[in-house]
Design a protein around this motif. Structure first.
Motif, PDB file in Angstrom:
ATOM      1  N   MET A 187     -12.140  -3.961  -1.093  1.00  0.00           N
ATOM      2  CA  MET A 187     -12.655  -4.723  -2.226  1.00  0.00           C
ATOM      3  C   MET A 187     -13.931  -5.473  -1.900  1.00  0.00           C
ATOM      4  O   MET A 187     -14.563  -6.039  -2.787  1.00  0.00           O
ATOM      5  CB  MET A 187     -11.618  -5.751  -2.686  1.00  0.00           C
TER       6      MET A 187
ATOM      7  N   ASP B 175       1.559  -8.741  -3.474  1.00  0.00           N
ATOM      8  CA  ASP B 175       1.853  -7.796  -4.544  1.00  0.00           C
ATOM      9  C   ASP B 175       1.182  -6.446  -4.312  1.00  0.00           C
ATOM     10  O   ASP B 175       1.557  -5.448  -4.913  1.00  0.00           O
ATOM     11  CB  ASP B 175       1.390  -8.368  -5.889  1.00  0.00           C
ATOM     12  N   MET B 176       0.200  -6.417  -3.421  1.00  0.00           N
ATOM     13  CA  MET B 176      -0.523  -5.173  -3.174  1.00  0.00           C
ATOM     14  C   MET B 176       0.335  -4.200  -2.393  1.00  0.00           C
ATOM     15  O   MET B 176       0.998  -4.587  -1.431  1.00  0.00           O
ATOM     16  CB  MET B 176      -1.792  -5.444  -2.350  1.00  0.00           C
ATOM     17  N   GLY B 177       0.262  -2.928  -2.756  1.00  0.00           N
ATOM     18  CA  GLY B 177       0.992  -1.922  -2.003  1.00  0.00           C
ATOM     19  C   GLY B 177       0.393  -1.705  -0.622  1.00  0.00           C
ATOM     20  O   GLY B 177       1.089  -1.374   0.319  1.00  0.00           O
ATOM     21  N   ARG B 178      -0.926  -1.891  -0.528  1.00  0.00           N
ATOM     22  CA  ARG B 178      -1.606  -1.638   0.740  1.00  0.00           C
ATOM     23  C   ARG B 178      -2.535  -2.801   1.070  1.00  0.00           C
ATOM     24  O   ARG B 178      -3.758  -2.679   0.928  1.00  0.00           O
ATOM     25  CB  ARG B 178      -2.408  -0.325   0.675  1.00  0.00           C
TER      26      ARG B 178
ATOM     27  N   MET C  62       6.573  -4.854   3.743  1.00  0.00           N
ATOM     28  CA  MET C  62       5.527  -3.958   4.221  1.00  0.00           C
ATOM     29  C   MET C  62       6.129  -2.768   4.951  1.00  0.00           C
ATOM     30  O   MET C  62       5.657  -1.647   4.851  1.00  0.00           O
ATOM     31  CB  MET C  62       4.604  -4.705   5.189  1.00  0.00           C
TER      32      MET C  62
ATOM     33  N   SER D  15       5.875  -2.751 -13.693  1.00  0.00           N
ATOM     34  CA  SER D  15       5.194  -2.606 -12.410  1.00  0.00           C
ATOM     35  C   SER D  15       4.561  -3.889 -11.899  1.00  0.00           C
ATOM     36  O   SER D  15       3.985  -3.901 -10.824  1.00  0.00           O
ATOM     37  CB  SER D  15       4.146  -1.497 -12.498  1.00  0.00           C
ATOM     38  N   TRP D  16       4.614  -4.951 -12.689  1.00  0.00           N
ATOM     39  CA  TRP D  16       4.239  -6.271 -12.186  1.00  0.00           C
ATOM     40  C   TRP D  16       5.401  -7.209 -12.476  1.00  0.00           C
ATOM     41  O   TRP D  16       6.037  -7.113 -13.518  1.00  0.00           O
ATOM     42  CB  TRP D  16       2.993  -6.799 -12.893  1.00  0.00           C
TER      43      TRP D  16
ATOM     44  N   TRP E  33       8.079 -10.687   3.648  1.00  0.00           N
ATOM     45  CA  TRP E  33       6.881  -9.861   3.453  1.00  0.00           C
ATOM     46  C   TRP E  33       6.777  -8.767   4.512  1.00  0.00           C
ATOM     47  O   TRP E  33       6.436  -7.631   4.207  1.00  0.00           O
ATOM     48  CB  TRP E  33       5.624 -10.742   3.467  1.00  0.00           C
TER      49      TRP E  33
ATOM     50  N   MET F  79      10.704  -4.198  -8.926  1.00  0.00           N
ATOM     51  CA  MET F  79       9.712  -3.632  -9.829  1.00  0.00           C
ATOM     52  C   MET F  79       9.881  -2.118  -9.869  1.00  0.00           C
ATOM     53  O   MET F  79      10.357  -1.502  -8.918  1.00  0.00           O
ATOM     54  CB  MET F  79       8.302  -4.005  -9.354  1.00  0.00           C
TER      55      MET F  79
ATOM     56  N   THR G  59      11.414  -4.849  -3.775  1.00  0.00           N
ATOM     57  CA  THR G  59      11.356  -5.657  -4.991  1.00  0.00           C
ATOM     58  C   THR G  59      12.132  -4.914  -6.073  1.00  0.00           C
ATOM     59  O   THR G  59      12.591  -3.801  -5.859  1.00  0.00           O
ATOM     60  CB  THR G  59       9.908  -5.838  -5.472  1.00  0.00           C
TER      61      THR G  59
ATOM     62  N   GLY H 190       8.444  -0.847   2.122  1.00  0.00           N
ATOM     63  CA  GLY H 190       7.805  -0.517   0.860  1.00  0.00           C
ATOM     64  C   GLY H 190       8.220  -1.485  -0.237  1.00  0.00           C
ATOM     65  O   GLY H 190       9.159  -2.257  -0.092  1.00  0.00           O
ATOM     66  N   MET H 191       7.509  -1.408  -1.356  1.00  0.00           N
ATOM     67  CA  MET H 191       7.763  -2.339  -2.447  1.00  0.00           C
ATOM     68  C   MET H 191       9.108  -2.084  -3.114  1.00  0.00           C
ATOM     69  O   MET H 191       9.487  -2.805  -4.026  1.00  0.00           O
ATOM     70  CB  MET H 191       6.659  -2.240  -3.498  1.00  0.00           C
TER      71      MET H 191
ATOM     72  N   ASP I 192      -3.380  -3.745   3.837  1.00  0.00           N
ATOM     73  CA  ASP I 192      -4.256  -3.384   4.956  1.00  0.00           C
ATOM     74  C   ASP I 192      -5.571  -2.825   4.439  1.00  0.00           C
ATOM     75  O   ASP I 192      -6.527  -2.694   5.190  1.00  0.00           O
ATOM     76  CB  ASP I 192      -3.566  -2.355   5.867  1.00  0.00           C
ATOM     77  N   ARG I 193      -5.618  -2.506   3.156  1.00  0.00           N
ATOM     78  CA  ARG I 193      -6.852  -1.958   2.587  1.00  0.00           C
ATOM     79  C   ARG I 193      -7.614  -2.993   1.784  1.00  0.00           C
ATOM     80  O   ARG I 193      -8.456  -2.653   0.949  1.00  0.00           O
ATOM     81  CB  ARG I 193      -6.532  -0.753   1.698  1.00  0.00           C
TER      82      ARG I 193
END
Lengths: 299, 423, 163
Positions: free
Chosen positions: B143, B133-136, B61, B75-76, B57, B70, B68, B64-65, B138-139
């Motif tokens: 949510m 799975d989230m690109g960011r 990070m 995209s999933w 992981w 994908m 993977t 970048g993704m 840190d953000r």
């Protein structure tokens, strides 16, 4: 007692080893956090930024671009023009599949060079059929090929956009002039919007975009073509850094056959209004009820 | 593991919770790190795998993704497939709660906490898969309602955030209350956990329904835009929950030397015996509807079951899944095998893996193949994705192991303020 | 809107290149005295010497269909009146009326600049900029490179499918 001491020692050793292993495992993360400032981390949603905050953000982006990419850029915040609703039409009888629009988009919007990324995908279709199943996007022969016609597809700026509905953090929304925009600094990269879009219009930054400093288009917009960070979604934004200043989008200018018609739907003298009134236009996947702003017609 | 044994009622709880709760946490910590050599080996192995996942992981990070496999077309992938499966597993815990509380099954009542602990571990697994799975990531704070912008009620993802976290909190409360009460020797006050238990039953159904609605609401993907997906999810949850729990209860009995009543395992087996067939029926219903109608809308189903345009990457997967599920279904009804422990455990493993394939890769990936503009791009997970997946499951199994161990120690009286005074 | 004619309008390609690499064209009156022009070539015949290798592939048209016989710098409309070379749109529009209408309304021919004319001009190309008057069929072109998608092979490059 010795049993307890022995167990304690082993446990202590194990814990230390575990901690060291954990630190080592997390080591690559250091590169990620290096690029992340506190300001960036705490930045609020675009719609909640005060004018001063926004100014600060724009300057910070300019500084970051200079420092990280060696390019001098100016990032503006172009707001919608009152009394303007953008619309776009594409003449399928005239499009010859040359992909100059996709290329112009690539250069205008500072896309990643290695993937030759663009917001526009041109489909080579069989004449007489609207079936995309037998279309090709990677054709590499002289165009127009016999028996084919060409359909460029980009974000259709739907009035009832599924991508806007599904975003969990409201990072994407429809602006007053019809453009569906993304706040790249708010997007969390979950890609739900990419799953929801019926037109394959959205792109995700799977890695940091690679562009040479001298190729970067320095005329940038916060919601449009500034160089995006990795891990966020992006898409066609009708070149709002151009169109909200009255200019044509890059794809419309680049089209050598004049297949692209762009303008203000609220202006009765605009070419786009004339097309909608006089040509038999249709939209893609109308049955989904997305109500796009992008129309196609045959002449 | 009865929670309200008579002798502890005579021991008063004198200290305030401000004193006893930290003591409880410390006791939990000690139990987590103290055990037999087998326990050490097990937890060390799981930790090692988890650390491989952590490193994967961290690399993801940093780079970048793109690490993977994908793409903008698919995209999933493996992460969301596992997330979806994990939600079902968490919901399946309710298969112990319903008999224990709604039907007053005494045997099940003794061990229902194992189901609730599975729910907790599974939710942690789900949350971990979403975060990786989230690109960011840190953000993630974007949510949080009030702090960020929470697009509720429009975005189904926000509903999922609410129900998953709610389910986690409910189960943490129920199990925490039970274990802590036993630890300090206080009798259980029914009003502090019975309402939550009943809520958790309904809530369990909701977590998997909401997760299904994530997919079914998308008109862009006909493979998902199908009402049967929600019932299919529930049916498979009621397969994976009991399957996992049957194996777990056997393991707890053998390896942790805790008394597990046969009745509990038999009830779960009876449930599984039916739910595997319901799951197969719903699958058949889906297959018929797709293939009888045909047309472009069935392209994803065609790709999954038969291949499309020469691409058939998922075909071996889905047919293996169907075979595994059928095998399990048959083993659970045949007189020669249906009550034999070895065969039942085998059936559990088969159907667990079968549903993992069918609800994970077999449901998420075909939704993207072909893409919404009918381009055919295949997907097989990358090494990074496999490492992360293994790491997260190792973490989940570790959480489950430790929490069951704590529950076992405290609820049998091995650990607790009462036992301290005795020893 | 501003309609630009191509610089080569009303000239003949000499085949030479200037210092910048652009083709050198010669305007008609360099050789043809506007007051005493030679006869136009008959239909089917094409002047080869000095005329930059003009080939006519415009339906059934011949030289006199468009060129004013008495003045090489002007074009002849159907009613006999002549217009200067730079008004070529009017001539095209006589036969291609709907296309000229589409062009004037903006649905044909594209353009560069501004959609909002209050902020700037919309610069367009006249018909002959894209459709060479003597052989107007739009030429075949090689397209710009396709996207370089992971796992989606480029046409003819299936062996590169897995990277």
């Amino acid at each position: 007692m010795t049993e307890v001491t022995r167990r304690a020692t082993v446990a202590g050793l194990g814990a230390t080893l575990g901690a060291v292993a954990f630190a080592k495992a997390m080591e690559p993360l250091r590169h990620f956090t290096e690029d992340l400032s506190l300001d960036q981390f705490l930045q609020r949603h675009y719609r909640e930024l005060s004018p001063e905050d926004l100014e600060r953000v724009l300057r910070r982006i300019e500084e970051d671009t200079l420092r990280e990419r060696g390019a001098h850029v100016s990032v503006a915040d172009d707001r919608p023009i009152p009394g303007v609703q953008f619309g776009y039409a594409l003449n399928l009888s005239v499009c010859n599949g040359c992909r100059k629009c996709a290329e112009a988009c690539h250069h205008e919007n500072n896309h990643d060079r290695s993937t030759n990324q663009s917001y526009i995908r041109v489909f080579e279709m069989e004449q007489g059929s609207l079936d995309f199943e037998h279309a090709a996007t990677h054709y590499d022969h002289a165009v127009p090929a016999p028996g084919k016609y060409y359909m460029p597809v980009q974000c259709l700026q739907c009035d009832d956009a599924p991508c806007v509905a599904v975003c969990p953090v409201e990072a994407t929304w429809k602006e007053e002039d019809g453009i569906v925009v993304i706040d790249y600094d708010w997007c969390i990269g979950c890609r739900y919007c990419e799953a929801a879009c019926p037109y394959h219009a959205r792109r995700f930054n799977w890695s940091e975009p690679e562009i040479e400093a001298e190729e970067i288009n320095p005329d940038q917009g916060y919601l449009s073509n500034r160089v995006r960070p990795k891990g966020v979604v992006e898409k066609c934004h009708f070149c709002l850094h151009r169109t909200r200043r009255g200019r044509l989008p890059a794809c419309a200018e680049a089209c050598p056959t004049g297949a692209r018609v762009f303008g203000n739907l609220l202006d009765p003298d605009s070419p786009i209004r004339w097309v909608l009134d006089n040509k038999r236009v249709f939209v893609l996947k109308e049955e989904l009820g997305t109500r796009p702003r992008f129309f196609y017609f045959f002449d | 593991m009865a929670v309200d044994s008579p002798e502890l009622k005579t021991l008063p709880a004198e200290d305030s919770h401000l004193v006893t709760y930290p003591r409880f946490l410390w006791e939990c910590f000690k139990i987590s790190f103290d055990g037999s050599p087998l326990f050490y080996a097990w937890m060390t192995g799981l930790t090692a795998i988890a650390l491989v996942g952590v490193n994967a992981w961290a690399n993801q990070m940093a780079e970048g993704m793109v690490l993977t496999n994908m793409t903008d077309h698919v995209s999933w992938g493996l992460y969301i497939a596992n997330f979806t499966f994990g939600v079902g597993l968490a919901a399946g815990a309710v298969m112990m709660v319903i008999p224990a509380y709604l039907y007053d099954d005494r045997d099940m009542h003794e061990v229902v906490i194992v189901g609730e602990l599975l729910a907790i571990a599974a939710i942690f697994v789900c949350l971990a898969f979403v975060i990786v799975d989230m690109g960011r990531p840190d953000r993630l704070w974007h949510m949080i309602p009030g702090l960020g912008r929470f697009h509720w009620p429009m975005s189904m993802l926000t509903w999922d955030v609410i129900v998953l976290n709610g389910y986690l909190l409910i189960n943490l409360h129920i199990t925490g209350y039970m274990i802590y009460s036993r630890f300090v020797g206080k009798p259980l006050n029914r009003k502090w956990y019975i309402p939550f238990v009943f809520v958790s039953v309904v809530w369990a159904i909701s977590i998997h329904t909401v997760t299904a609605f994530l997919y079914t609401g998308l008109g862009s993907r006909p493979f998902w835009n199908d009402a049967i997906i929600a019932p299919r999810f529930i049916a498979s949850a009621f397969v994976t929950g009991p399957a996992f729990l049957i194996v777990a209860l056997h393991a707890i009995r053998e390896l942790m030397r805790l008394a597990i009543p046969d009745g509990a395992i038999d009830t779960l087996t009876s449930i599984l015996r039916v739910t595997v067939w319901i799951n197969l029926f719903l699958l058949a219903s889906e297959v018929f509807t797709q293939f009888y109608t045909g047309g472009t809308h069935a392209a994803s189903a065609h790709y999954l079951y038969l291949g499309l345009d020469g691409k058939s990457g998922l075909v071996p997967w889905i047919w293996t899944a169907i075979a595994l599920n059928l095998c399990a279904a048959v083993l659970l009804v045949l007189p020669a095998t249906r009550a034999v422990r070895g065969w039942v455990v085998a059936a559990c493993v088969f159907t667990f893996v079968g549903v993992w394939i069918e609800k994970g890769m077999g449901m998420v990936v075909p939704g993207f193949v072909p893409s919404t503009m009918h381009e055919l791009v295949e997907y097989t997970p990358s090494l990074t994705e496999w490492k992360l997946t293994a790491g997260i499951w190792a973490m989940g199994i570790g959480i489950f192991t430790v929490s069951v161990k704590i529950a076992g120690h405290v609820l049998t009286g091995r650990s607790g303020l009462g036992s301290r005074r005795i020893s | 809107m501003i309609v630009r004619n191509p610089p080569s309008l009303g000239t003949v390609d000499t085949g030479l290149r200037d210092a910048m690499g652009a083709s050198v064209g010669v305007s008609c009156e360099t050789c043809h005295d506007p007051a005493h022009p030679d006869a136009l070539a008959r239909k089917g015949e094409v002047p080869q010497d000095f005329h930059g290798g003009i080939s006519v592939a415009h339906g059934e048209l011949g030289c006199a269909s468009c060129h004013a016989p008495e003045d090489r710098t002007r074009l002849r409309l159907a009613d006999g009146t002549t217009v200067p070379m730079r008004e070529v749109l009017q001539l095209c529009g006589q036969c291609h009326g709907p296309k000229l209408r589409d062009f004037s309304k903006g649905s044909h021919g594209g353009g560069r600049g501004f959609w909002d004319r209050s902020r700037g001009p919309w610069v367009r190309d006249s018909c002959v900029a894209c459709h060479a008057a003597h052989a107007p069929a739009y030429p075949l072109v090689m397209p710009a490179p396709p996207p370089n998608d992971r796992f989606l092979p480029r046409a003819g490059h299936e062996e590169l499918a897995h990277d």
